[in-house]
Design a protein around this motif. Sequence first.
Motif, PDB file in Angstrom:
ATOM      1  N   UNK A   1       0.840  -1.205   0.000  1.00 19.64           N
ATOM      2  CA  UNK A   1       0.000   0.000   0.000  1.00 19.64           C
ATOM      3  C   UNK A   1       0.872   1.252   0.000  1.00 19.64           C
ATOM      4  N   UNK A   2       1.943   1.193  -0.766  1.00 22.15           N
ATOM      5  CA  UNK A   2       2.875   2.305  -0.907  1.00 22.15           C
ATOM      6  C   UNK A   2       3.075   2.586  -2.401  1.00 22.15           C
ATOM      7  N   UNK A   3       3.536   3.796  -2.772  1.00 27.08           N
ATOM      8  CA  UNK A   3       3.737   4.108  -4.193  1.00 27.08           C
ATOM      9  C   UNK A   3       4.958   3.422  -4.787  1.00 27.08           C
ATOM     10  N   UNK A   4       4.827   2.125  -5.036  1.00 28.67           N
ATOM     11  CA  UNK A   4       5.896   1.317  -5.603  1.00 28.67           C
ATOM     12  C   UNK A   4       5.603   0.987  -7.068  1.00 28.67           C
ATOM     13  N   UNK A   5       6.677   0.850  -7.856  1.00 30.07           N
ATOM     14  CA  UNK A   5       6.604   0.305  -9.213  1.00 30.07           C
ATOM     15  C   UNK A   5       7.451  -0.959  -9.233  1.00 30.07           C
ATOM     16  N   UNK A   6       7.020  -1.994  -9.954  1.00 34.62           N
ATOM     17  CA  UNK A   6       7.757  -3.256  -9.988  1.00 34.62           C
ATOM     18  C   UNK A   6       8.385  -3.481 -11.351  1.00 34.62           C
ATOM     19  N   UNK A   7       9.601  -4.040 -11.345  1.00 31.34           N
ATOM     20  CA  UNK A   7      10.369  -4.271 -12.572  1.00 31.34           C
ATOM     21  C   UNK A   7      11.097  -5.616 -12.471  1.00 31.34           C
ATOM     22  N   UNK A   8      11.599  -6.156 -13.591  1.00 31.46           N
ATOM     23  CA  UNK A   8      12.469  -7.341 -13.517  1.00 31.46           C
ATOM     24  C   UNK A   8      13.779  -6.970 -12.817  1.00 31.46           C
ATOM     25  N   UNK A   9      14.217  -7.814 -11.915  1.00 32.12           N
ATOM     26  CA  UNK A   9      15.484  -7.558 -11.222  1.00 32.12           C
ATOM     27  C   UNK A   9      16.670  -7.814 -12.137  1.00 32.12           C
ATOM     28  N   UNK A  10      17.689  -6.950 -12.054  1.00 29.21           N
ATOM     29  CA  UNK A  10      18.858  -7.087 -12.922  1.00 29.21           C
ATOM     30  C   UNK A  10      19.640  -8.369 -12.678  1.00 29.21           C
TER      31      UNK A  10
END
Length: 441
Positions: free
Chosen positions: A80-89
């Motif tokens: 419940x926070x302003x996070x964006x998710x991406x593939x980890x390097x």
Amino acid sequence: MSTVKNGTLEQDKLNWFKYLLFGIQHVLVMIAVPITSVFLVAKALSLSDQLTVNLMSATFLVCGLGTLLQSIGVYKFGSRLPFVMIPGGAPIVMFLGIAQEKDLATASGAVILTSLFYFIILPVFKRFLRFFPNIVIGTLLILVSINLIKIYGGLVIGKPDTADFASTLNIGLAFATIAASLFFARVLKGTLSQLSILLGLIFGTILSAFLGQMHFETITQPTIFSLPTIMPFGVPKFDLVATIPLLIFSLISMVEATGQTIAISDLVGKKETAFERVPPTIRGDALISLLGGWLGTSMIITSGENIGIVRATQVRSRYVTIIAGIILLIISVFTPLAHLANAIPVAVVSGTAIIVFSIIGTIGIDILRRVDLHEKGNMYVLAGALTMGLLPILVNGVYTNFPHALQPILNNGLAMGALTAILLNIVFSTHSQADAHQESK
């Protein structure tokens, strides 16, 4: 009365338009990561055009769903926070290594096993959250900043022994993008000032087009719409030995997620303890990575980039990342948008990312200001953690001759810095308590 209602409606529309712009800013800063991750795997494994498009769709889909999950929160999943998710390097490299050594079905199975491992190990990890005081979190954020600046700086200069290595044009584009972002932040006011990162990226893109550096190569036989396929590599194969590198990474990822969650919670004014804030973030990472494993992607994790953006814009609303998640879902089915974003030169996107990652470092410094560094124990905790964390980041190959099984941790500056800070904090805290007890006698 109707005037007030109309005024409120107009204000709501204005707010949503601002949220849309801020959401686009979040997406443009992170969009290079999913695109690059897919093309890296596709080129290394000589995947077909159709499969590449399929993986691109799947990656954006899980990134969008993950962003929505972390931003909204469902039951015990999502911060419940302003996070964006991406593939980890790091896990992309590990995923590729497993696929090259075994096959893609085994790589997908490794992602699924690692996602399940998150749930198994989380109750144990929760017991260690009390060992993450400000000195550990501040140090971790500084190391995150330096590590990411090094990575994206490397993307700007390119690989040695290539024609474009240390190209003055690429470096100039990166610096122009950074300079434009700082210029806009200084001279603009209000909403436009908050959008300085986005405006800097737009300036760099326009400059690139003017210099003939925008390249619109696309996959042959382009499609307009694409949907991911469940098990694109066939039924996943579960090989525990092959999964070990990703299992080790999962522990490192939990440490990173802890630092990111505490940092962004402080930015948005959340008052819950780390014990309450961190587990939902990790569960969200695990659930979305589990979905990604069945769709053929690597591990999907919370992104450090948006911490810098939240700090730079001072816009703390979760509506911004909810909109970012919706945009990612649209991109997942409308492939030309992904290719259009891919046309932006790496130097421009990297220049934008570098200034954002530098802002993450300032957050770490701000947290360390709350620590009494005049106290000997704190000074040595910070010095020791920076020593062990910066060595693998700044000195390539420092642990080359150490046992191969230890290298995933030894070569990870974030893991080494965090572990050192935790251990030294325990040692010096215990020593200080012993001294205080002795003096009381």
